[in-house]
Structure formats: structure tokens, C-alpha cells
Design a protein around this motif. Structure first.
Motif, PDB file in Angstrom:
ATOM      1  N   THR A   6       0.858  -1.199   0.000  1.00 39.70           N
ATOM      2  CA  THR A   6       0.000   0.000   0.000  1.00 39.70           C
ATOM      3  C   THR A   6       0.889   1.242   0.000  1.00 39.70           C
ATOM      4  N   SER A  64       1.114   5.550   0.141  1.00 40.39           N
ATOM      5  CA  SER A  64       0.435   6.790   0.531  1.00 40.39           C
ATOM      6  C   SER A  64       0.875   7.928  -0.389  1.00 40.39           C
ATOM      7  N   THR A 112      -8.376  14.321  -7.186  1.00 40.49           N
ATOM      8  CA  THR A 112      -8.775  12.986  -7.639  1.00 40.49           C
ATOM      9  C   THR A 112      -7.516  12.185  -7.938  1.00 40.49           C
ATOM     10  N   THR A 172      -6.187   8.584  -9.689  1.00 45.34           N
ATOM     11  CA  THR A 172      -6.550   7.461 -10.561  1.00 45.34           C
ATOM     12  C   THR A 172      -5.306   6.652 -10.892  1.00 45.34           C
ATOM     13  N   GLU A 206      -6.551  -0.246  -5.729  1.00 46.50           N
ATOM     14  CA  GLU A 206      -7.543   0.200  -4.755  1.00 46.50           C
ATOM     15  C   GLU A 206      -7.153   1.595  -4.234  1.00 46.50           C
ATOM     16  N   VAL A 207      -7.956   2.620  -4.570  1.00 49.02           N
ATOM     17  CA  VAL A 207      -7.703   4.013  -4.163  1.00 49.02           C
ATOM     18  C   VAL A 207      -8.692   4.390  -3.071  1.00 49.02           C
ATOM     19  N   SER A 208      -8.198   4.965  -1.983  1.00 52.40           N
ATOM     20  CA  SER A 208      -9.065   5.387  -0.880  1.00 52.40           C
ATOM     21  C   SER A 208      -8.469   6.615  -0.190  1.00 52.40           C
ATOM     22  N   PHE A 209      -9.306   7.284   0.630  1.00 52.59           N
ATOM     23  CA  PHE A 209      -8.895   8.468   1.410  1.00 52.59           C
ATOM     24  C   PHE A 209      -9.309   8.242   2.867  1.00 52.59           C
ATOM     25  N   PRO A 210      -8.600   7.429   3.598  1.00 50.22           N
ATOM     26  CA  PRO A 210      -9.043   7.045   4.947  1.00 50.22           C
ATOM     27  C   PRO A 210      -8.987   8.175   5.966  1.00 50.22           C
ATOM     28  N   ALA A 225      -4.103  10.294   0.005  1.00 48.59           N
ATOM     29  CA  ALA A 225      -4.710   9.102  -0.605  1.00 48.59           C
ATOM     30  C   ALA A 225      -3.922   7.842  -0.252  1.00 48.59           C
ATOM     31  N   ARG A 226      -4.622   6.698  -0.354  1.00 45.49           N
ATOM     32  CA  ARG A 226      -4.006   5.384  -0.206  1.00 45.49           C
ATOM     33  C   ARG A 226      -4.275   4.599  -1.495  1.00 45.49           C
ATOM     34  N   VAL A 227      -3.205   3.934  -1.997  1.00 42.27           N
ATOM     35  CA  VAL A 227      -3.334   3.138  -3.220  1.00 42.27           C
ATOM     36  C   VAL A 227      -2.780   1.745  -2.933  1.00 42.27           C
TER      37      VAL A 227
END
Length: 484
Positions: A359, A361, A383, A385, A392-396, A402-404
Motif C-alpha cells: 500500500t 500513501s 482525484t 486514478t 484500490e484508491v481510498s482516502f481514509p 490518498a491510499r493506493v
């Protein structure tokens, strides 16, 4: 033929007696008129007695000097000139000069005055004042003094006059009109100069003030954008001399509450003559500084608070890290670089290495053209991409971090976009290495199993899986050797 000359003898005797009397009177100071009066009244003579001053030489003549025996009209040749000298012309005799008056009665001031028409003088309170009183005449020595005027209640306590020179001097303390007298004395003569002095109020000291009032707690506020021109003129008044303006910034300036020292951004200056604040500062932030107006003796301070907003977003700066590795990279205006915590140096790289299943950051920082962060975007967030759809892209935690996740091993391209500006970088996701064990056949009842996989030895699927694992391990080994 001789005849008695009784009358002639009498004439001679009378003349001789007159001459003797004149000579004696000259010596004794007795007038000649008295001597002539002593002559016999019967005797007559045509000779005129000389004046005292003229008879003196005759008296000194020898007594043997012959005396004329005939009257003038009896002398041959007609009448003769009168032997008596004429008195001197008194108009031609110089008269002695009259002695100078020792009472100095001709003493006079060169600026005459009277009680009704005094000498008018002016002065200013707090300012030294002097006036010289001069005189003419006198007996050669003049003394001066100052005294109250009978008609004035205010005395000349703020002044004094020099006894010998007549110079009046002093520094008035109060404004108003005052009357007093200066007297001059020479011999037994005293004259008076009547004086009316008008004292104007003291001039107010320079009080310099700015047209716009400000205090440290309520400064003049100016807002601008990085790179835009600031143009503001601060005007001060109240100075009797030319003012100069300066910009106070840094440790030499006066502290402002809440700010250790006033600080102005680079690119900002004040015109010394006009007080015009101008420039195009590019560093965003909140700035407190001072503009001062001074004339050498007094000064005034204008307190200024300048807010500089960032300009529009020009590029995105990304801080990248693979969680659990301790490595970090930076992507942005200068490309992709590996950064080190212990060194400011950065190494350019082509891609960020990551293992399959790792993962990553990505911290997003939007910047304007001058390097100022632009975090206010009216609610718009970046954004993120990936070129691989399975990533898997997220913003916890927040929309700027972001997390990828990378479930598959393959080259990836990550793109971050905001406000029409984007930054991309590559990630090389490598597959996870397989662990290869040693297979030991087990001799038993005919139902042997693979020690590593735990599958039955008699099953063809177990053998296929074992071979596939071994082949994959060899393939990875070869790829690594080729890269090396």
C-alpha cells in the motif's frame, strides 16, 4: 621878534599832562576817560585821546619825543591825518567756544517715544528676545536701566537691560501685551523710552500624524494576491519641515503585539519622499510591519497588516511513501525524485518500486507559480486514478492524503488532478516471491504425501501444482538476473 607864547605853552603843558595820565592809567588799569576829565576846563585841544589799547605804545615812548606846537589847521600844507589809531574791528576777533554742558541736557533716544505713542516691539513666548536702545548727545557717559511703567500692572521681570550698552534681552514666558520703560542717564539728565512689548503665544511643536489613524492592535489592513502589485500611499502632516518615510521591518523595528518584530515581505518598499508603499510580493502569508514618517526631530508610525493570498494553482507537489519500507519520493514540477530524511539531496528515478500487495500513501499539496500552497479550493478535492483498474484508491484520513493498494504485479501509472492541474508518476509493482521448500517422499501404506504442499503423492493435481510453483520461482530468478 619875540612874543610871549602863553597860550602855546599852556597847550603843550596840557598835552604833556594828558600823555602822562594815559601812560599811568594804562599801567594801573584806570580808564583814559578819567584822565582826560582831569584836564583844565579852560584848555582846548584838537587832539583826540587814543583808546587804552592804542595808548599803551605811546606811554612807552621817550619823553623827549617832540610835541607838535601848532594845531593841525596851522600846519603848512593843509590838514593832516589824525595820528590816533582807529579801534580794532570787533567782528574779526574770534570768540572762544562755549564750554560743553556737563548736565547732558542734549541726551536723546534715537527711537523717540511718548507714553501715548510708545515704541512697539514684538516677541514670542519661549523664544529669546533682544533689542538695542541707542542714544545721542550726553556728556560722554550714558547708563541704562529698566523699570515698570506706571500705567502697567505687568512688570519686566522676564527681561534685563545692559547698563553700559542699552541692550534689552530676555525670554518671555507668557503671551500678552506689556508696558515698561527704559531710562538713559547722562550727567544730571535722565530721559525715558516708553516701550510696549507684544508677546505672541509659543509656536506649537510639530505634531506629525498620518491621515489614516492606526494602532498596533488596530493596524491598516491591506489584502492582495501573490504576484499582484501593492500600491498604497501613506500621507503624514503636521511637520514644519520636509518629511521622510521609511519601512520598518526586522529586529531593528519596534515590536508589534503578537509579533516579536515587524516583518515585511520581500519585494515591498516605501518611497522616501512620498510615503508610497508599492511592490509585487510573491510570498503568501500574514505580514505585520510599520511605515514611519520623520523630520529629524519627531516621527509618526503607521501600523500595517498585509494579507497575501496564494495565486492560482500552478502544479501539484506529491509526497509518496510505501508503507512499511521507510522510503519516500517526491513527484511534481521537477519530476520524480527519491528523498532521504538524513540528506537534502534527492535522486531522480523513473518509477517508485513496490511489491505486489503493498500500500502506497500519496500526500497532495497544490502550489501556485511562486511555491505557495493553495489549499482553499472552494471544497474541491484532488482525484487520484491508476492505469490499472484493479488498484484500490481510498482516502481514509483526509481528502489530501490518498491510499493506493496494488493487488497485481505490473507497471502502474498514478495520476493526481486538481483544478485542471495534474501530476503523474510511475510505480513498478513487482510480484511477491514464492517460498520454495524440499519435498521428501514418505514411505508408508502406499498413500504418500508431499511434505511441502501436504497434497497426496498419488494425486496428479498435487504434482502439477508443485511443478508450477517451481517453474514460477525459476522465472522470477531469471528476470532478476536479467535486470542485474
Amino acid at each position: 621878534m619875540s612874543q610871549p607864547c602863553t597860550s602855546t605853552t599852556r597847550r603843550v603843558a596840557a598835552i604833556g599832562a594828558a600823555v602822562a595820565i594815559v601812560a599811568a592809567s594804562s599801567a594801573l588799569g584806570i580808564g583814559a576817560t578819567t584822565a582826560v576829565a582831569a584836564e583844565e576846563p579852560t584848555a582846548t585841544s584838537t587832539v583826540t585821546p587814543a583808546a587804552t589799547s592804542a595808548a599803551t605804545p605811546a606811554a612807552s615812548a621817550s619823553p623827549e619825543t617832540p610835541v607838535p606846537t601848532d594845531t593841525p589847521d596851522e600846519q603848512p600844507g593843509g590838514p593832516t591825518t589824525d595820528p590816533t589809531p582807529a579801534p580794532a574791528d570787533e567782528s574779526e576777533t574770534p570768540l572762544p567756544a562755549a564750554p560743553a554742558a556737563d548736565d547732558g541736557s542734549d541726551l536723546a533716544f534715537t527711537e523717540p517715544s511718548t507714553a501715548d505713542a510708545p515704541l512697539v516691539l514684538t516677541a514670542t513666548a519661549g523664544t529669546p528676545f533682544s533689542h538695542s536702545f541707542e542714544t545721542t548727545g550726553g556728556n560722554g557717559t550714558v547708563g541704562y536701566a529698566i523699570q515698570d511703567a506706571p500705567s502697567s500692572a505687568a512688570g519686566p521681570s522676564d527681561y534685563s537691560v545692559n547698563v553700559e550698552t542699552g541692550v534689552l534681552s530676555g525670554t518671555p514666558t507668557d503671551a500678552g501685551t506689556f508696558r515698561f520703560e527704559v531710562v538713559a542717564l547722562s550727567g544730571s539728565t535722565q530721559i525715558t523710552e516708553h516701550v510696549e512689548l507684544t508677546v505672541s503665544p509659543a509656536a506649537e511643536p510639530d505634531v506629525i500624524t498620518f491621515d489614516e489613524q492606526s494602532k498596533p492592535e488596530s493596524p491598516i489592513r491591506i489584502e492582495t494576491t501573490a504576484g499582484d502589485t501593492v500600491d498604497r500611499t501613506f500621507t503624514a502632516t503636521g511637520s514644519s519641515s520636509e518629511l521622510h518615510y521609511i519601512l520598518l521591518s526586522g529586529p531593528t523595528a519596534f515590536p508589534v503585539p503578537g509579533n516579536a518584530y515587524p516583518t515585511a515581505p520581500a519585494g515591498l518598499s516605501v518611497d522616501e519622499a512620498t510615503g508610497r508603499l508599492s511592490g509585487a510580493p510573491t510570498q503568501a502569508g500574514e505580514w505585520d510591519f510599520q511605515v514611519m514618517a520623520m523630520n529629524g526631530a519627531r516621527a509618526a508610525t503607521q501600523y500595517v497588516h498585509l494579507s497575501i493570498r496564494p495565486a492560482a494553482t500552478a502544479h501539484l507537489e506529491l509526497l509518496i511513501g510505501v508503507i512499511g519500507t521507510g522510503q519516500a519520493w517526491q513527484a511534481g514540477e521537477h519530476g520524480l525524485r527519491e528523498i532521504f530524511a538524513e540528506s537534502p539531496d534527492a535522486n531522480p528515478v523513473d518509477a517508485v518500486p513496490a511489491a505486489q500487495g503493498a500500500t502506497m500513501s500519496v500526500r497532495v499539496t497544490p502550489l501556485d507559480a511562486y511555491g505557495n500552497p493553495t489549499e482553499d479550493h472552494d471544497g474541491t478535492t484532488p482525484t487520484v486514478t491508476s492505469s490499472v483498474s484493479s488498484d484500490e484508491v481510498s482516502f481514509p484520513s483526509d481528502p489530501w492524503n490518498a491510499r493506493v493498494g496494488f493487488p497485481h504485479a505490473s507497471p502502474h501509472t498514478i495520476t493526481v488532478a486538481l483544478d485542471g492541474v495534474s501530476t503523474s508518476f510511475d510505480v513498478d509493482v513487482q510480484p511477491a516471491a514464492a517460498t520454495i521448500g524440499t519435498t521428501t517422499p514418505t514411505v508408508g501404506s502406499g498413500t504418500g504425501t508431499l511434505a511441502y504442499t501436504g497434497a497426496e503423492t498419488s494425486g496428479p493435481l498435487a504434482w502439477a501444482l508443485a511443478l508450477l510453483g517451481i517453474g514460477g520461482g525459476l522465472l522470477v530468478h531469471r528476470l532478476r538476473r536479467r535486470r542485474a
